[in-house]
Design a protein around this motif. Structure first.
Motif, PDB file in Angstrom:
ATOM      1  N   ILE A 138      51.467 -37.635  13.344  1.00 56.38           N
ATOM      2  CA  ILE A 138      50.870 -38.774  12.789  1.00 56.38           C
ATOM      3  C   ILE A 138      49.987 -39.484  13.716  1.00 56.38           C
ATOM      4  CG2 ILE A 138      51.559 -41.063  11.353  1.00 56.38           C
ATOM      5  CD1 ILE A 138      54.174 -39.886  10.966  1.00 56.38           C
ATOM      6  N   THR A 139      48.690 -39.703  13.332  1.00 57.48           N
ATOM      7  CA  THR A 139      47.719 -40.374  14.273  1.00 57.48           C
ATOM      8  C   THR A 139      47.073 -41.915  13.536  1.00 57.48           C
ATOM      9  OG1 THR A 139      47.233 -38.029  15.141  1.00 57.48           O
ATOM     10  CG2 THR A 139      45.575 -40.002  15.461  1.00 57.48           C
ATOM     11  N   ASN A 140      47.257 -42.736  14.254  1.00 51.46           N
ATOM     12  CA  ASN A 140      46.399 -44.000  13.688  1.00 51.46           C
ATOM     13  C   ASN A 140      45.435 -44.122  14.768  1.00 51.46           C
ATOM     14  OD1 ASN A 140      46.775 -46.312  12.080  1.00 51.46           O
ATOM     15  ND2 ASN A 140      47.072 -47.356  13.992  1.00 51.46           N
ATOM     16  N   LEU A 141      44.221 -44.054  14.285  1.00 47.50           N
ATOM     17  CA  LEU A 141      43.106 -44.203  15.185  1.00 47.50           C
ATOM     18  C   LEU A 141      42.418 -45.645  15.192  1.00 47.50           C
ATOM     19  CD1 LEU A 141      41.037 -41.026  14.043  1.00 47.50           C
ATOM     20  CD2 LEU A 141      42.563 -41.486  16.323  1.00 47.50           C
ATOM     21  N   VAL A 142      42.965 -46.588  14.350  1.00 42.65           N
ATOM     22  CA  VAL A 142      42.286 -47.934  14.284  1.00 42.65           C
ATOM     23  C   VAL A 142      43.123 -48.951  13.559  1.00 42.65           C
ATOM     24  CG1 VAL A 142      40.893 -47.479  12.398  1.00 42.65           C
ATOM     25  CG2 VAL A 142      40.212 -49.194  13.837  1.00 42.65           C
ATOM     26  N   GLY A 143      43.278 -50.014  13.780  1.00 43.33           N
ATOM     27  CA  GLY A 143      43.920 -51.310  12.968  1.00 43.33           C
ATOM     28  C   GLY A 143      45.318 -51.074  13.246  1.00 43.33           C
ATOM     29  N   THR A 144      46.003 -51.802  12.047  1.00 43.20           N
ATOM     30  CA  THR A 144      47.454 -51.560  11.625  1.00 43.20           C
ATOM     31  C   THR A 144      47.693 -50.895  10.328  1.00 43.20           C
ATOM     32  OG1 THR A 144      48.023 -53.627  12.810  1.00 43.20           O
ATOM     33  CG2 THR A 144      49.610 -52.698  11.267  1.00 43.20           C
ATOM     34  N   ASN A 145      48.423 -49.869  10.510  1.00 41.37           N
ATOM     35  CA  ASN A 145      48.640 -49.031   9.044  1.00 41.37           C
ATOM     36  C   ASN A 145      50.332 -48.854   8.965  1.00 41.37           C
ATOM     37  OD1 ASN A 145      45.989 -48.192   7.963  1.00 41.37           O
ATOM     38  ND2 ASN A 145      45.839 -47.596  10.248  1.00 41.37           N
ATOM     39  N   VAL A 146      50.722 -48.845   7.896  1.00 39.05           N
ATOM     40  CA  VAL A 146      52.123 -48.800   7.615  1.00 39.05           C
ATOM     41  C   VAL A 146      52.545 -47.615   6.827  1.00 39.05           C
ATOM     42  CG1 VAL A 146      54.236 -49.843   6.503  1.00 39.05           C
ATOM     43  CG2 VAL A 146      52.251 -51.359   7.703  1.00 39.05           C
ATOM     44  N   ILE A 147      53.488 -46.829   7.185  1.00 35.02           N
ATOM     45  CA  ILE A 147      54.122 -45.741   6.388  1.00 35.02           C
ATOM     46  C   ILE A 147      55.442 -46.423   5.935  1.00 35.02           C
ATOM     47  CG2 ILE A 147      54.933 -43.311   6.428  1.00 35.02           C
ATOM     48  CD1 ILE A 147      53.119 -42.672   8.455  1.00 35.02           C
ATOM     49  N   GLY A 148      55.433 -46.559   4.654  1.00 39.08           N
ATOM     50  CA  GLY A 148      56.862 -47.151   3.975  1.00 39.08           C
ATOM     51  C   GLY A 148      57.782 -46.386   3.295  1.00 39.08           C
ATOM     52  N   MET A 149      57.215 -44.909   3.122  1.00 39.22           N
ATOM     53  CA  MET A 149      58.026 -44.084   2.601  1.00 39.22           C
ATOM     54  C   MET A 149      59.020 -43.339   3.767  1.00 39.22           C
ATOM     55  SD  MET A 149      54.815 -42.116   2.886  1.00 39.22           S
ATOM     56  CE  MET A 149      54.240 -42.047   1.301  1.00 39.22           C
ATOM     57  N   ASN A 206      56.658 -31.057   0.383  1.00 41.63           N
ATOM     58  CA  ASN A 206      57.572 -30.759   1.669  1.00 41.63           C
ATOM     59  C   ASN A 206      56.768 -29.814   2.733  1.00 41.63           C
ATOM     60  OD1 ASN A 206      59.948 -31.451   0.514  1.00 41.63           O
ATOM     61  ND2 ASN A 206      59.615 -29.829  -1.265  1.00 41.63           N
ATOM     62  N   GLY A 207      56.457 -30.410   3.713  1.00 41.20           N
ATOM     63  CA  GLY A 207      55.801 -29.765   4.822  1.00 41.20           C
ATOM     64  C   GLY A 207      54.325 -30.123   4.936  1.00 41.20           C
ATOM     65  N   ILE A 208      54.139 -31.659   5.017  1.00 44.12           N
ATOM     66  CA  ILE A 208      52.719 -32.079   5.249  1.00 44.12           C
ATOM     67  C   ILE A 208      52.590 -31.670   6.715  1.00 44.12           C
ATOM     68  CG2 ILE A 208      51.458 -34.245   5.583  1.00 44.12           C
ATOM     69  CD1 ILE A 208      51.741 -33.258   2.533  1.00 44.12           C
ATOM     70  N   ALA A 209      51.177 -31.040   6.957  1.00 50.20           N
ATOM     71  CA  ALA A 209      50.817 -30.771   8.385  1.00 50.20           C
ATOM     72  C   ALA A 209      50.778 -31.953   9.266  1.00 50.20           C
ATOM     73  CB  ALA A 209      49.707 -29.969   8.470  1.00 50.20           C
ATOM     74  N   SER A 210      49.801 -32.961   8.697  1.00 50.18           N
ATOM     75  CA  SER A 210      49.854 -34.346   9.534  1.00 50.18           C
ATOM     76  C   SER A 210      49.224 -35.206   8.570  1.00 50.18           C
ATOM     77  CB  SER A 210      48.684 -33.984  10.393  1.00 50.18           C
ATOM     78  OG  SER A 210      47.262 -33.565   9.926  1.00 50.18           O
ATOM     79  N   ILE A 211      49.337 -36.695   9.316  1.00 49.39           N
ATOM     80  CA  ILE A 211      48.715 -37.810   8.619  1.00 49.39           C
ATOM     81  C   ILE A 211      47.865 -38.225   9.705  1.00 49.39           C
ATOM     82  CG2 ILE A 211      49.089 -39.977   7.639  1.00 49.39           C
ATOM     83  CD1 ILE A 211      52.098 -38.862   6.939  1.00 49.39           C
ATOM     84  N   THR A 212      46.473 -38.575   9.280  1.00 51.28           N
ATOM     85  CA  THR A 212      45.548 -39.607  10.181  1.00 51.28           C
ATOM     86  C   THR A 212      45.192 -40.752   9.535  1.00 51.28           C
ATOM     87  OG1 THR A 212      45.211 -37.449  11.359  1.00 51.28           O
ATOM     88  CG2 THR A 212      43.547 -39.172  11.569  1.00 51.28           C
ATOM     89  N   PHE A 213      45.087 -41.799  10.269  1.00 59.72           N
ATOM     90  CA  PHE A 213      44.372 -43.125   9.643  1.00 59.72           C
ATOM     91  C   PHE A 213      43.212 -43.360  10.378  1.00 59.72           C
ATOM     92  CE2 PHE A 213      49.008 -43.778   9.061  1.00 59.72           C
ATOM     93  CZ  PHE A 213      49.140 -44.169   7.512  1.00 59.72           C
ATOM     94  N   ASN A 214      42.115 -43.315   9.533  1.00 59.52           N
ATOM     95  CA  ASN A 214      40.611 -43.447  10.244  1.00 59.52           C
ATOM     96  C   ASN A 214      40.431 -44.819   9.980  1.00 59.52           C
ATOM     97  OD1 ASN A 214      40.580 -40.981  11.328  1.00 59.52           O
ATOM     98  ND2 ASN A 214      39.340 -40.188   9.379  1.00 59.52           N
ATOM     99  N   THR A 215      40.892 -45.718   9.084  1.00 58.38           N
ATOM    100  CA  THR A 215      40.721 -47.002   8.618  1.00 58.38           C
ATOM    101  C   THR A 215      41.913 -47.847   8.623  1.00 58.38           C
ATOM    102  OG1 THR A 215      39.098 -46.029   7.143  1.00 58.38           O
ATOM    103  CG2 THR A 215      39.731 -48.510   6.571  1.00 58.38           C
ATOM    104  N   ASP A 216      41.801 -49.316   8.883  1.00 61.36           N
ATOM    105  CA  ASP A 216      42.705 -50.238   9.243  1.00 61.36           C
ATOM    106  C   ASP A 216      43.348 -50.731   7.809  1.00 61.36           C
ATOM    107  OD1 ASP A 216      44.387 -52.465  10.252  1.00 61.36           O
ATOM    108  OD2 ASP A 216      42.561 -53.565   9.615  1.00 61.36           O
ATOM    109  N   GLY A 217      44.608 -50.706   7.538  1.00 64.72           N
ATOM    110  CA  GLY A 217      45.008 -51.578   6.371  1.00 64.72           C
ATOM    111  C   GLY A 217      45.897 -50.924   5.305  1.00 64.72           C
TER     112      GLY A 217
END
Length: 160
Positions: free
Chosen positions: A101-112, A75-86
Motif C-alpha cells: 500500500i503506497t500513499n504518494l500525496v496528502g491524507t488517504n484512508v482505508i476504512g475497510m 481476494n488477493g489484490i496485488a497493491s493499492i496506490t494513492f496518487n491523489t489526496d482525500g
C-alpha cells in the motif's frame, strides 16, 4: 541438414515459451476515475471500463468520488496506490496478496478491513499520511511481523 534441424529446435522452443507466457493470466492495473454514476467499485466507468479482479493493482487518482465503496468480493489484490489526496475507501473487506500500500500525496484512508498477504509494505511519501481505519488481520506467526514501513510520511492505524 544440421541447420534445418537446429532451426526446427529453435522454433519448437519458441513455441513452447510463447505458450507458457500466453497461458498465464494477466492481471489488470486498474485506475479509479470516479466517472461512473455512483460511488461503487462494481461500476465499470469508475475504473475506466475495467472492474478490478483478483490480482489487480488498484490505483486511486483524480478528484471525483473520493469517498467510495468496495461492493466487490476480491481476494488477493496485488497493491493499492494513492496518487491523489482525500480518498476514503469503505465497503467489503480486502485480501492483499502482496500487501503493498503506497500513499504518494496528502491524507488517504482505508476504512475497510484488510487481510495481509505474504508480506506487507506500507509506504507514505514525506508530508503525507496513510490511515488504516478498518480491522487488520495479520496471518504472520504470533509475535512476528513482515511489514515494512517506508517513505518518511505518517502511517496511522486506527482500526480494531
Amino acid at each position: 541438414m544440421k541447420t534445418a534441424h537446429t532451426l526446427k529446435r529453435i522454433a519448437v522452443a519458441l513455441s513452447l515459451l510463447s505458450t507458457a507466457f500466453i497461458s498465464q493470466p494477466l492481471h489488470a492495473q486498474t485506475t479509479w476515475s470516479g466517472a461512473g454514476a455512483d460511488d461503487n467499485w462494481i461500476t465499470p466507468e469508475n475504473w475506466g471500463g475495467i472492474i478490478p479482479t483478483d490480482g489487480s493493482s488498484l490505483i486511486f487518482d483524480g478528484a471525483t468520488r473520493l469517498n467510495n465503496t468496495n461492493d466487490l468480493t476480491l481476494n488477493g489484490i496485488a497493491s493499492i496506490t494513492f496518487n491523489t489526496d482525500g480518498f476514503i475507501l469503505n465497503g467489503n473487506s480486502l485480501s492483499l496478496s502482496t500487501s503493498a500500500i503506497t500513499n504518494l500525496v496528502g491524507t488517504n484512508v482505508i476504512g475497510m478491513d484488510l487481510t495481509w498477504g505474504t508480506a506487507g509494505s506500507l509506504s507514505a511519501a514525506p508530508d503525507s499520511e496513510l490511515v488504516i481505519a478498518g480491522a487488520l488481520t495479520n496471518p504472520f506467526a504470533t509475535g512476528s511481523s513482515n511489514v515494512t514501513y517506508t517513505g518518511g510520511g505518517r502511517i496511522r492505524y486506527t482500526g480494531s
